[in-house]
Write an enzyme that holds these catalytic residues in place. Structure first.
Site, short mmCIF file in Angstrom:
data_model
loop_
_atom_site.label_atom_id
_atom_site.label_comp_id
_atom_site.label_asym_id
_atom_site.label_seq_id
_atom_site.Cartn_x
_atom_site.Cartn_y
_atom_site.Cartn_z
N THR A 29 -4.18 3.20 -7.39
CA THR A 29 -3.01 3.75 -6.70
C THR A 29 -1.90 2.69 -6.67
O THR A 29 -2.19 1.50 -6.52
CB THR A 29 -3.40 4.11 -5.25
OG1 THR A 29 -4.44 5.08 -5.30
CG2 THR A 29 -2.21 4.69 -4.47
N ASP A 82 -6.64 -0.65 -11.73
CA ASP A 82 -5.91 -0.61 -10.46
C ASP A 82 -5.04 -1.86 -10.33
O ASP A 82 -5.27 -2.87 -10.99
CB ASP A 82 -6.90 -0.52 -9.29
CG ASP A 82 -6.24 -0.04 -8.00
OD1 ASP A 82 -5.01 0.20 -8.00
OD2 ASP A 82 -6.95 0.10 -6.99
N GLY A 83 -4.05 -1.78 -9.46
CA GLY A 83 -3.17 -2.90 -9.18
C GLY A 83 -3.71 -3.75 -8.04
O GLY A 83 -4.84 -3.56 -7.59
N ASP A 85 -2.08 -6.42 -4.52
CA ASP A 85 -0.94 -7.05 -3.83
C ASP A 85 -0.96 -8.55 -4.04
O ASP A 85 0.09 -9.20 -4.06
CB ASP A 85 -0.97 -6.69 -2.34
CG ASP A 85 -0.85 -5.20 -2.15
OD1 ASP A 85 0.15 -4.63 -2.61
OD2 ASP A 85 -1.78 -4.59 -1.59
N GLY A 96 -4.31 -2.79 -0.75
CA GLY A 96 -4.14 -1.86 0.38
C GLY A 96 -2.71 -1.72 0.84
O GLY A 96 -2.44 -1.03 1.82
N GLY A 98 -0.58 0.04 -0.39
CA GLY A 98 -0.28 1.48 -0.44
C GLY A 98 -1.20 2.30 0.45
O GLY A 98 -1.07 3.53 0.52
N GLU A 104 -10.25 3.04 -3.00
CA GLU A 104 -10.22 2.07 -4.10
C GLU A 104 -11.50 1.24 -4.11
O GLU A 104 -12.06 0.96 -5.17
CB GLU A 104 -9.00 1.15 -3.94
CG GLU A 104 -7.69 1.88 -4.18
CD GLU A 104 -6.44 1.05 -3.91
OE1 GLU A 104 -5.38 1.44 -4.40
OE2 GLU A 104 -6.53 0.03 -3.21
C1 5RP Z 1 -2.79 0.47 -2.92
C2 5RP Z 1 -3.05 -0.82 -3.60
C3 5RP Z 1 -2.18 -1.17 -4.75
O1 5RP Z 1 -2.98 -1.49 -5.83
C4 5RP Z 1 -1.34 -2.37 -4.39
O2 5RP Z 1 -0.64 -2.08 -3.19
C5 5RP Z 1 -0.36 -2.72 -5.49
O3 5RP Z 1 0.62 -1.73 -5.60
P1 5RP Z 1 1.87 -1.87 -6.56
O4 5RP Z 1 1.35 -1.72 -7.96
O5 5RP Z 1 2.78 -0.74 -6.14
O6 5RP Z 1 2.49 -3.21 -6.32
O7 5RP Z 1 -3.92 -1.57 -3.26
O8 5RP Z 1 -3.62 0.65 -1.82
#
Ligand code: 5RP
Length: 218
Positions: A29, A82-83, A85, A96, A98, A104
């Site tokens: 996400t 997945d990405g 922070d 987290g 998002g 996740e």
């Molecule tokens: C969501 C997450 C995302 O992987 C994290 O927030 C990174 O998001 P972005 O790619 O928009 O920087 O953990 O819960």
């Protein structure tokens, strides 16, 4: 497109090669993963379906015609993209931002390979500059907050935010995350915690970092 978005798109493109030969993939996400989902449109005939980590990613996947399966329908997932922070050179992650951390973490647990995709602004030696998200059962919010203060953190309630699991989020500032595995275990033990956004015990297998015109692989 901003320079940071260009880096996100670059790493998302680099992650496509990891889905080759996989029938079921896990999809995370966030804004970086959104670029990955958009690129999946061209590869949708190569996979049978996806396991999604959030309602928002599910909707985006379905919009481009990718079947989204229930996790209970599959016994394992070949690769999860997945990405994050924050991510360390040891491939430990803080996630987290998002609010999708619980699903996740579940998808990561079931996946054979975790491919983390980030732009280089997410790379840190020690995590904790980004506040650590902790998802809690709503009735336990104040209790968990007091316990997090005892650990040296300053929890802040993410107001007007409800997770896909009807949980609430505390964003914890100023924690010492020099030992992420130990802190993940400690916070997991607090009654009322659903998930802590440290992905240290189950860390990434591969980290793809967009930097300048390159993608660096850890
Ligand atoms: C969501 C997450 C995302 O992987 C994290 O927030 C990174 O998001 P972005 O790619 O928009 O920087 O953990 O819960």
């Amino acid at each position: 497109m901003t320079p940071q978005d260009a880096l996100k798109q670059q790493v998302a493109r680099a992650a496509i090669k990891y889905i080759k030969g996989e029938s079921i993939i896990g999809v995370g996400t966030g804004s970086t993963v959104n670029f990955f989902i958009d690129m999946l449109a061209e590869h949708k005939h190569e996979i049978d379906g996806a396991i999604s980590s959030s309602i928002v990613s599910t909707e985006r996947l379905q919009k481009i015609g990718i079947p989204v399966l229930e996790l209970s329908e599959v016994s394992s997932i070949g690769v999860y993209v997945d990405g994050a922070d924050e991510v360390t050179p040891h491939k430990k992650m803080l996630k987290g931002g998002g609010g999708a951390l619980t699903r996740e973490k579940i998808v990561a647990a079931v996946s054979k390979k975790f491919v983390c995709i980030v732009d280089d602004s997410k790379c840190v030696d020690v995590m904790g500059k980004f506040p650590l998200p902790v998802e809690v059962i709503p009735m336990a919010r104040s209790y968990v907050a007091r316990e997090l203060v005892k650990l040296g953190g300053q929890p802040e309630w993410r107001e007007n935010f409800v997770t896909d699991n009807s949980g609430e989020i505390l964003d914890v500032h100023n924690l010492d995350i020099s030992n992420p595995v130990a802190l993940e275990r400690t916070i997991n033990q607090i009654a009322g915690v659903i998930t802590v956004g440290l992905f240290a015990e189950r860390d990434a297998d591969v980290v793809l970092i967009g930097k300048g015109t390159e993608v660096i692989t850890l």
